[in-house]
Design an enzyme around this catalytic site. Structure first.
Site, PDB file in Angstrom:
ATOM      1  CG  ASP A 105      -8.484  19.067 -42.134  1.00 35.04           C
ATOM      2  OD1 ASP A 105      -7.461  18.716 -42.736  1.00 35.04           O
ATOM      3  OD2 ASP A 105      -8.963  18.394 -41.206  1.00 35.04           O
ATOM      4  CG  ASP A 161     -13.746  21.501 -30.877  1.00 34.58           C
ATOM      5  OD1 ASP A 161     -13.554  21.879 -32.047  1.00 34.58           O
ATOM      6  OD2 ASP A 161     -14.438  20.508 -30.597  1.00 34.58           O
ATOM      7  NE  ARG A 167     -15.639  25.027 -29.354  1.00 27.90           N
ATOM      8  CZ  ARG A 167     -15.620  24.538 -30.593  1.00 27.90           C
ATOM      9  NH1 ARG A 167     -14.780  25.025 -31.476  1.00 27.90           N
ATOM     10  NH2 ARG A 167     -16.431  23.569 -30.955  1.00 27.90           N
TER      11      ARG A 167
END
Ligand code: XMP
Ligand code: MG
Length: 182
Positions: A105, A161, A167
């Site tokens: 990210d 999550d 998950r």
């Protein structure tokens, strides 16, 4: 009984699509790594499911390790600070490492880990991420192996999550907005 599926707005990658892509990645990684006896290092907890699948898709002689770093907590944006909460258990000097990550990210986590492993004497550190969200990158880091490039949306499932939940969804999807405000 309320099923988790009811919290999902849309599925980005189905179980079948993920499996197909991981097979391709594993074959490509085999070509690159077959003479290197790599050490696969999974970043907990998000990458635990991907780790299990990618090491079986890439049939090289290898060993596995797990590292845990502090993450987002229950928020959906990074604090920028990375802390190791569980370290790997062996000497990595001279080893070829492949870091297995769920999603790249901002790049904070993998930028930090790459430096960390190089400092500890790794011969090389390559990065294998299931998902890449390049639109949010603040650190100069590019993965060596990428499953899918994702849009700037918060995703859950297949290890990923929200507040430690979701998950175990077998696919990757986007949550309904109302889930965040519950
Ligand atoms: P950075 O920003 O350091 O982030 O590259 C990597 C870690 O942040 C988590 N992350 C997410 N987790 N859905 C998640 O469930 C997302 O959309 C998401 N984006 C980042 C993830 O744990 C990863 O290891
Ligand atoms: Mg997470």
């Amino acid at each position: 009984m309320e099923h988790m599926d009811q919290d999902i707005l849309k599925v980005l990658y189905s179980e079948q699509e993920i499996a197909r892509r991981i097979k391709e990645m594993g074959a490509q990684m085999f070509e690159d790594l077959q003479d290197k006896e790599p050490l696969f290092v999974s970043v907990l907890r998000g990458a635990f499911i991907f780790m299990a699948d990618i090491v079986r898709a890439c049939q090289v002689r290898c060993d596995v390790e797990f590292i845990a770093v502090s993450s987002y907590g229950n928020s959906t944006s990074s604090s920028g600070v990375v802390q190791i909460t569980h370290d790997i258990q062996q000497d990595i000097s001279g080893r070829h490492l492949v870091v297995i990550e769920d999603i790249l990210d901002s790049g904070n986590t993998l930028y930090f880990l790459k430096q960390y492993f190089m400092t500890k004497g790794a011969a090389s550190v390559s990065i294998c991420t299931l998902l890449d969200k390049p639109s949010r990158r603040t650190k100069l880091i590019t993965p060596d192996y990428t499953g899918f490039v994702v849009p700037d949306e918060f995703v859950v499932g297949y290890g990923l999550d929200y507040g430690q939940k979701y998950r175990n969804l077998p696919y990757i999807g986007v949550l309904k907005p109302e889930v965040y405000t519950k």
